[in-house]
Scaffold this motif. Sequence first.
Motif, PDB file in Angstrom:
ATOM      1  N   ALA A  67      -7.931   1.772   8.956  1.00 28.47           N
ATOM      2  CA  ALA A  67      -8.520   0.427   8.895  1.00 28.47           C
ATOM      3  C   ALA A  67      -7.458  -0.580   8.452  1.00 28.47           C
ATOM      4  CB  ALA A  67      -9.707   0.415   7.941  1.00 28.47           C
ATOM      5  N   ALA A  68      -6.657  -0.204   7.472  1.00 23.96           N
ATOM      6  CA  ALA A  68      -5.588  -1.095   7.007  1.00 23.96           C
ATOM      7  C   ALA A  68      -4.548  -1.313   8.098  1.00 23.96           C
ATOM      8  CB  ALA A  68      -4.933  -0.518   5.753  1.00 23.96           C
ATOM      9  N   LEU A  69      -4.186  -0.259   8.797  1.00 23.67           N
ATOM     10  CA  LEU A  69      -3.169  -0.367   9.852  1.00 23.67           C
ATOM     11  C   LEU A  69      -3.708  -1.035  11.112  1.00 23.67           C
ATOM     12  CD1 LEU A  69      -1.412   3.101   9.515  1.00 23.67           C
ATOM     13  CD2 LEU A  69      -0.582   0.874   8.756  1.00 23.67           C
ATOM     14  N   GLY A  70      -5.018  -1.134  11.230  1.00 21.11           N
ATOM     15  CA  GLY A  70      -5.616  -1.745  12.405  1.00 21.11           C
ATOM     16  C   GLY A  70      -5.480  -3.262  12.444  1.00 21.11           C
ATOM     17  N   GLU A 123      -3.249  -6.506  12.653  1.00 20.24           N
ATOM     18  CA  GLU A 123      -1.916  -6.816  13.175  1.00 20.24           C
ATOM     19  C   GLU A 123      -0.985  -7.379  12.103  1.00 20.24           C
ATOM     20  OE1 GLU A 123       0.123  -9.521  16.665  1.00 20.24           O
ATOM     21  OE2 GLU A 123      -1.982  -8.953  16.850  1.00 20.24           O
ATOM     22  N   THR A 124      -1.510  -8.209  11.212  1.00 20.14           N
ATOM     23  CA  THR A 124      -0.670  -8.781  10.154  1.00 20.14           C
ATOM     24  C   THR A 124      -0.210  -7.702   9.190  1.00 20.14           C
ATOM     25  OG1 THR A 124      -1.772 -10.925  10.324  1.00 20.14           O
ATOM     26  CG2 THR A 124      -0.579 -10.476   8.283  1.00 20.14           C
ATOM     27  N   ARG A 125      -1.117  -6.800   8.809  1.00 22.99           N
ATOM     28  CA  ARG A 125      -0.711  -5.715   7.898  1.00 22.99           C
ATOM     29  C   ARG A 125       0.307  -4.805   8.568  1.00 22.99           C
ATOM     30  NH1 ARG A 125      -6.070  -6.497   5.819  1.00 22.99           N
ATOM     31  NH2 ARG A 125      -7.037  -5.038   7.246  1.00 22.99           N
ATOM     32  N   TRP A 126       0.129  -4.578   9.866  1.00 23.40           N
ATOM     33  CA  TRP A 126       1.106  -3.762  10.597  1.00 23.40           C
ATOM     34  C   TRP A 126       2.471  -4.446  10.573  1.00 23.40           C
ATOM     35  CZ3 TRP A 126       0.828   1.099  12.215  1.00 23.40           C
ATOM     36  CH2 TRP A 126       1.830   1.562  13.067  1.00 23.40           C
ATOM     37  N   SER A 127       2.486  -5.752  10.771  1.00 23.76           N
ATOM     38  CA  SER A 127       3.740  -6.512  10.744  1.00 23.76           C
ATOM     39  C   SER A 127       4.384  -6.474   9.364  1.00 23.76           C
ATOM     40  CB  SER A 127       3.501  -7.967  11.155  1.00 23.76           C
ATOM     41  OG  SER A 127       3.044  -8.037  12.477  1.00 23.76           O
ATOM     42  N   ILE A 128       3.567  -6.569   8.326  1.00 23.72           N
ATOM     43  CA  ILE A 128       4.081  -6.492   6.954  1.00 23.72           C
ATOM     44  C   ILE A 128       4.699  -5.127   6.715  1.00 23.72           C
ATOM     45  CG2 ILE A 128       3.380  -6.374   4.521  1.00 23.72           C
ATOM     46  CD1 ILE A 128       1.286  -8.568   5.217  1.00 23.72           C
ATOM     47  N   VAL A 168      -4.689   1.480  -0.211  1.00 22.75           N
ATOM     48  CA  VAL A 168      -4.746   2.713   0.576  1.00 22.75           C
ATOM     49  C   VAL A 168      -3.490   3.560   0.401  1.00 22.75           C
ATOM     50  CG1 VAL A 168      -6.366   1.759   2.248  1.00 22.75           C
ATOM     51  CG2 VAL A 168      -3.904   1.663   2.725  1.00 22.75           C
ATOM     52  N   GLY A 169      -2.583   3.131  -0.469  1.00 23.45           N
ATOM     53  CA  GLY A 169      -1.421   3.947  -0.803  1.00 23.45           C
ATOM     54  C   GLY A 169      -0.249   3.841   0.150  1.00 23.45           C
ATOM     55  N   LEU A 170      -0.161   2.758   0.911  1.00 24.68           N
ATOM     56  CA  LEU A 170       0.946   2.613   1.860  1.00 24.68           C
ATOM     57  C   LEU A 170       2.124   1.832   1.291  1.00 24.68           C
ATOM     58  CD1 LEU A 170      -1.039   1.986   5.145  1.00 24.68           C
ATOM     59  CD2 LEU A 170       0.135   4.082   4.440  1.00 24.68           C
ATOM     60  N   VAL A 171       1.870   0.987   0.279  1.00 24.45           N
ATOM     61  CA  VAL A 171       2.950   0.247  -0.369  1.00 24.45           C
ATOM     62  C   VAL A 171       2.757   0.302  -1.877  1.00 24.45           C
ATOM     63  CG1 VAL A 171       3.260  -1.348   1.582  1.00 24.45           C
ATOM     64  CG2 VAL A 171       1.812  -2.021  -0.341  1.00 24.45           C
ATOM     65  N   GLU A 172       3.842   0.041  -2.598  1.00 27.72           N
ATOM     66  CA  GLU A 172       3.761  -0.036  -4.051  1.00 27.72           C
ATOM     67  C   GLU A 172       4.566  -1.238  -4.533  1.00 27.72           C
ATOM     68  OE1 GLU A 172       5.512   3.401  -5.874  1.00 27.72           O
ATOM     69  OE2 GLU A 172       7.300   3.294  -4.633  1.00 27.72           O
ATOM     70  N   PRO A 173       4.073  -1.893  -5.603  1.00 27.27           N
ATOM     71  CA  PRO A 173       4.817  -3.010  -6.153  1.00 27.27           C
ATOM     72  C   PRO A 173       5.938  -2.507  -7.065  1.00 27.27           C
ATOM     73  CG  PRO A 173       2.767  -2.741  -7.348  1.00 27.27           C
ATOM     74  CD  PRO A 173       2.786  -1.699  -6.255  1.00 27.27           C
ATOM     75  N   ILE A 174       7.062  -3.187  -7.010  1.00 28.75           N
ATOM     76  CA  ILE A 174       8.212  -2.854  -7.859  1.00 28.75           C
ATOM     77  C   ILE A 174       8.660  -4.146  -8.531  1.00 28.75           C
ATOM     78  CG2 ILE A 174      10.576  -1.950  -7.892  1.00 28.75           C
ATOM     79  CD1 ILE A 174       8.549   0.112  -6.908  1.00 28.75           C
ATOM     80  N   ARG A 175       8.696  -4.175  -9.853  1.00 26.44           N
ATOM     81  CA  ARG A 175       9.145  -5.375 -10.554  1.00 26.44           C
ATOM     82  C   ARG A 175      10.668  -5.394 -10.568  1.00 26.44           C
ATOM     83  NH1 ARG A 175       7.334  -9.540 -12.848  1.00 26.44           N
ATOM     84  NH2 ARG A 175       5.167  -8.928 -12.861  1.00 26.44           N
ATOM     85  N   VAL A 176      11.222  -6.514 -10.081  1.00 28.57           N
ATOM     86  CA  VAL A 176      12.667  -6.729 -10.062  1.00 28.57           C
ATOM     87  C   VAL A 176      12.894  -8.054 -10.779  1.00 28.57           C
ATOM     88  CG1 VAL A 176      14.715  -7.033  -8.622  1.00 28.57           C
ATOM     89  CG2 VAL A 176      12.880  -5.501  -7.868  1.00 28.57           C
ATOM     90  N   GLY A 177      13.213  -7.967 -12.065  1.00 29.09           N
ATOM     91  CA  GLY A 177      13.327  -9.184 -12.873  1.00 29.09           C
ATOM     92  C   GLY A 177      11.972  -9.840 -12.988  1.00 29.09           C
ATOM     93  N   ARG A 178      11.891 -11.114 -12.629  1.00 26.10           N
ATOM     94  CA  ARG A 178      10.618 -11.838 -12.692  1.00 26.10           C
ATOM     95  C   ARG A 178       9.832 -11.738 -11.391  1.00 26.10           C
ATOM     96  NH1 ARG A 178      12.212 -17.669 -14.856  1.00 26.10           N
ATOM     97  NH2 ARG A 178      12.626 -17.756 -12.640  1.00 26.10           N
ATOM     98  N   GLU A 179      10.416 -11.101 -10.399  1.00 28.43           N
ATOM     99  CA  GLU A 179       9.814 -11.025  -9.076  1.00 28.43           C
ATOM    100  C   GLU A 179       9.172  -9.652  -8.845  1.00 28.43           C
ATOM    101  OE1 GLU A 179      11.489 -12.754  -5.075  1.00 28.43           O
ATOM    102  OE2 GLU A 179      12.473 -10.850  -5.518  1.00 28.43           O
ATOM    103  N   VAL A 180       8.086  -9.657  -8.097  1.00 27.37           N
ATOM    104  CA  VAL A 180       7.461  -8.397  -7.677  1.00 27.37           C
ATOM    105  C   VAL A 180       7.783  -8.207  -6.203  1.00 27.37           C
ATOM    106  CG1 VAL A 180       5.306  -7.139  -7.352  1.00 27.37           C
ATOM    107  CG2 VAL A 180       5.600  -8.603  -9.356  1.00 27.37           C
ATOM    108  N   GLN A 181       8.453  -7.104  -5.924  1.00 28.21           N
ATOM    109  CA  GLN A 181       8.740  -6.741  -4.545  1.00 28.21           C
ATOM    110  C   GLN A 181       7.849  -5.570  -4.168  1.00 28.21           C
ATOM    111  OE1 GLN A 181      12.921  -6.082  -3.908  1.00 28.21           O
ATOM    112  NE2 GLN A 181      13.379  -8.264  -4.139  1.00 28.21           N
ATOM    113  N   THR A 222      -9.735   9.984   3.478  1.00 29.43           N
ATOM    114  CA  THR A 222      -8.766   8.952   3.126  1.00 29.43           C
ATOM    115  C   THR A 222      -8.048   8.390   4.338  1.00 29.43           C
ATOM    116  OG1 THR A 222      -7.022  10.547   2.681  1.00 29.43           O
ATOM    117  CG2 THR A 222      -8.368   9.859   0.809  1.00 29.43           C
ATOM    118  N   LEU A 223      -8.123   9.043   5.480  1.00 31.41           N
ATOM    119  CA  LEU A 223      -7.478   8.497   6.676  1.00 31.41           C
ATOM    120  C   LEU A 223      -8.210   7.283   7.216  1.00 31.41           C
ATOM    121  CD1 LEU A 223      -6.253  11.506   8.825  1.00 31.41           C
ATOM    122  CD2 LEU A 223      -4.908   9.854   7.549  1.00 31.41           C
TER     123      LEU A 223
END
Length: 105
Positions: free
Chosen positions: A11-14, A16-21, A56-69, A5-6
């Motif tokens: 690969a995801a962290l490699g 640059e945009t994903r790293w910035s996110i 890859v399990g680094l972020v999760e979506p959270i519903r906040v009202g009508r918005e997904v954070q 799983t590493l």
Amino acid sequence: MTTGTLVPVFAALGDETRWSILAALGEGDASASALAGRLPVSRQAIAKHLAVLQEVGLVEPIRVGREVQYRVIGAQLSDTARRLERIGAEWDRRLSAIREIAEGL
């Protein structure tokens, strides 16, 4: 986390945009639109990058009202960091052993 799983995590962290996110989410939860306002990338591209990070399990979506954070999953990052630390410690041990041998010659 298994050894296999590493590879997807790195690969995801490699990318640059994903790293910035990930770095931006480290400062607090944010929607794809909010991230697009902070980074020089379209909202659609941000959404695709977030999907990869979620897969890859680094972020999760959270519903906040009508918005997904999105929120960073710290446990996954911490586990990855611990595994890297163990690898580094093993290399340090090996290099110390080589140094002792070299000094003894």
